[in-house]
Design an enzyme around this catalytic site. Sequence first.
Site, PDB file in Angstrom:
ATOM      1  N   LYS A   1     -13.939 -10.288  -3.727  1.00 38.83           N
ATOM      2  CA  LYS A   1     -13.952  -9.193  -2.756  1.00 38.83           C
ATOM      3  C   LYS A   1     -14.752  -8.027  -3.336  1.00 38.83           C
ATOM      4  O   LYS A   1     -14.748  -7.802  -4.560  1.00 38.83           O
ATOM      5  CB  LYS A   1     -12.496  -8.764  -2.479  1.00 38.83           C
ATOM      6  CG  LYS A   1     -12.308  -7.833  -1.294  1.00 38.83           C
ATOM      7  CD  LYS A   1     -10.807  -7.603  -1.051  1.00 38.83           C
ATOM      8  CE  LYS A   1     -10.534  -6.619   0.085  1.00 38.83           C
ATOM      9  NZ  LYS A   1      -9.083  -6.438   0.321  1.00 38.83           N
TER      10      LYS A   1
ATOM     11  N   SER B   1      -7.572  -6.784   5.206  1.00 40.89           N
ATOM     12  CA  SER B   1      -8.889  -6.304   4.871  1.00 40.89           C
ATOM     13  C   SER B   1      -9.789  -7.302   4.158  1.00 40.89           C
ATOM     14  O   SER B   1     -10.997  -7.152   4.161  1.00 40.89           O
ATOM     15  CB  SER B   1      -8.754  -5.067   3.979  1.00 40.89           C
ATOM     16  OG  SER B   1      -8.174  -5.411   2.733  1.00 40.89           O
TER      17      SER B   1
ATOM     18  N   SER C   1      -3.309  -7.890   3.350  1.00 42.82           N
ATOM     19  CA  SER C   1      -4.761  -8.043   3.375  1.00 42.82           C
ATOM     20  C   SER C   1      -5.291  -9.383   2.877  1.00 42.82           C
ATOM     21  O   SER C   1      -6.472  -9.670   3.033  1.00 42.82           O
ATOM     22  CB  SER C   1      -5.430  -6.916   2.577  1.00 42.82           C
ATOM     23  OG  SER C   1      -5.451  -5.739   3.340  1.00 42.82           O
TER      24      SER C   1
END
Lengths: 472, 479
Positions: free
Chosen positions: B78, B153, B177
């Site tokens: 990420k 997210s 997330s």
Amino acid sequence: MSDWKMVIGLEVHSELATNTKLFCSCRNKFGGEPNTNCCPVCTGMPGALPVLNKKAIEYAIKMGLAVGCTINNYSVFERKNYFYPDLSKAYQISQLEYPLCVGGGLEIEVEGKKKFINLDRIHVEEDAGKLIHDNTGTMIDYNRGGVPLIEIVSKPDISSAEEAVAYLEKLRETLLYVEVSDCKMQEGSIRFDVNLSLHKEGEPLGTRTEMKNLNSFRAVSRAIKYEAKRQAEVLNSGGKVIQETRRWDDEAGKTYSMRTKEDSQDYRYFPDPDLVPIETSDEYIDSIRKTLPKLPQERIIEYQKLGLTEQDAKLITTERKNADYFEAVVSLFNEPKFVCNWICSEIFKKLNSSEEIDTDIQVSAENLAKLLKLYKNNTINQAVARQLFDEMWKSDFDPEVAVNERGLAQMNDTTDLEKILQKIIEDNPKATAELKAGNQKTMAFFIGQTMKATAGKANPKLVGELLQKLIN
Amino acid sequence: MDYLKCSLYEIRQMLENNEISSVELTKLCLDRINSTQNLNAIISTCEEQAIDAAKKCDQARKKGEKLGPLAGIPVVIKDNINLVGTKTTCASKFLENWISPFNATCAQKLIDAGAVIIGKANMDEFAMGSSTENSAFGVCRNPVNEDYVPGGSSGGSAATVASFQSFASLGTDTGGSIREPASFCGVVGLKPTYGRVSRFGVVAFASSLDQVGCFTRTVRDSAIMLNVLAGEDKKDMTSAKILVPDYEKSITGSVKGKKIGIAKQFFSDALNNEVRANIEKAIKLYEDNGAEIVDIDLPSLDTALAVYYIISSAEAASNLARFDGVKYGVRAKNFSDTVDLYFKSRTQGFGKEVKRRIMLGNYVLSSGYFDAFYRKAKKVQKIIRQEFETAFEKCDVIICPTTATVAFKLGEKCDDHLAMYLNDIYTVPVNIAGLPAISIPCGKVSNGLPVGMQLIAPHFKEETLFNFGDFYEKHAKEI
């Protein structure tokens, strides 16, 4: 002014002399090229995390114990949030609700009157970086960012500039005694905030103002006197003191309004989620207690028992290195008063005349003990003792060896001395007549002549005695 | 042979058997990223670094050197995880050009395990969001149906694994997330216990809730990843000094005699019927195979969302204060003084959702409101945690849906922030309590979108998640 009473509280920020910074492994040292002593943690890079330096906690506890604080078994680092360019994370890691040390205090003495100043707390926090301004603009040096500090907060127990200075001196002395801070004011490693208000006896406390970041005792004293006078004038003319932060301008000798309570910052403190609470067991605290040195107040009493006057005892305990040295010499040569006199005269003279601020005592305790022993038992006279001490200060050596090798032992043989004196009397009939007439000043002349003839080794006391005998 | 569709476990064996080289595999993945660019799962690739790492791995393998557990396997991280030499943007304009000067511990562990990091995944800006629509670099699409969001997210991290661009990816989970996008994209998403994986080098959203975890296509792969990621880190004081077991060995193939806790609060009317049906079928499967169902009570669950938005926003407001335009990132061009510099830089650099959270966070921390919001939220957090602990006295694992509905359409909830926030009601309590949880694919609904089942275990009992998850995965076709 006369019926206004000052109420003063002091906050002292003192940098801790740990090897590394509070939350990273950068060296904790003063100066250096800007931004050469920082890392992702102390410059607040995204993703960096703080790791607590346990030594800083140990040092803070040490100071807390030295001033009688209660050490909390549970304390918490919080974030003090505010924007300022020298604050890399835009928050300072500090303590608020659960400080490391609470309570305690210390006794001060002003004009012979003793007073106990209570402490509110001692907490641990990190220092900020420094802004450097020049004609091209403002730059930031993060070398100091993250250096560990303790903030020592007094209760508002102080009532005059003199008391404030006495308190700060005592605090500095203690910090140096427990060796947690070098307290170098010129390097900013100890700094002071003053909170001051006025009120009349028996009436509620007045509104206070705060003066921040004063960096000398003199500045504190002057700022207090100025601000008290200013507040009194405001109050006497029917005005009200505004709660505000005021800047002390040392050159102008005045304080100026910086910001009032209305536009003061809301620091939005909350526990720092990157750090875990500090848990200190009683065993751990005790283990630190065991490393505490004897403090001045304790030593003063002890030294008086050894025969020192209170004044001498205070003088010799002002700095720990002198007191430790005194004790080391006395442990080898048990003549406390004699040793004290030498330190307070000869050694302090050397220390005070040195150009460097932090000169160490250049003669080992062993060698001084030997020297004083030689002097005390009349092996050498005072002049030789001083001469040797001078040489030892420049480059330390064993005075016993020097006395033997260089034949510096005092002449205590009366027959040899009598012969020499006889000759001096014969050569100086005029002076002899004067001495006989009772002019004691001539005695010095005779002793001088004898010293000259004996290369300074004559025992002056013996010379005097023999002289009296010979002329009568 | 479609190598890209293999699981991490399978491809590892193929690499070991020299059926394919790491360089070949890495190129296949990079090509796949290129050909599926429309998904916008990746913000930046690191081709050169990746090929270089793959080459080294192939050479080492030829020489017969001992290789790490992820040797030669292409993975994605990420874009809020620092990796030296790459931009770590956090999907924010503010850090558009910020290059990491150091490695996050989790990235370093991947490298040490031999993994080939090929790119940085798209996300909601600073991990704030549930749809990856809050990215400064464009929305990410759901590989199952591109009209739908991938969740967030960590939407990019879920999409890259779901679209066969990589074999595993790292995400971060503050309130769901990882699990929510895993559920929406039909992959396995693991959020370990708070403190299990180091947060060092991961750009913080809410430090007390953030946890690094992983996306994989199978439960076993997830266990393999956690074996690499878990452990104490001296650089993160909140990482746990608790022994790391061999997670792969925790898969026993049996759930017999184990107790599954079911809380009525997780099966309220808000739950979509099709989702409910799938989860109930899964529970039945466990029951049929010897697991026991017990009722548990989590009475304070409905407060978790409020607690979450107070604590996470408070911490975020403080964590993001360092983005001030002074040291790095966006600096406004014209400013009159430092306050103006902060104001303009932050106005220009941050997106709307981030600004909303910063305002909320500063509000709950401000004097006069602190006790009513932040302090109270911390108290309620303790209660929620205790309720879970009490529940786990009666069961080994808690099962519930990961989300109340399947993925929603792009743009559908953009203007309804409350609806967006409500999306996280099943995942948020897990972060509030610091527990480990996994989302595993649990069938599909009629429009073809995947359902996620969430398994929650007691602190540091990730083994239970892998054992239960793997069991369902293997037996799901029996339903």
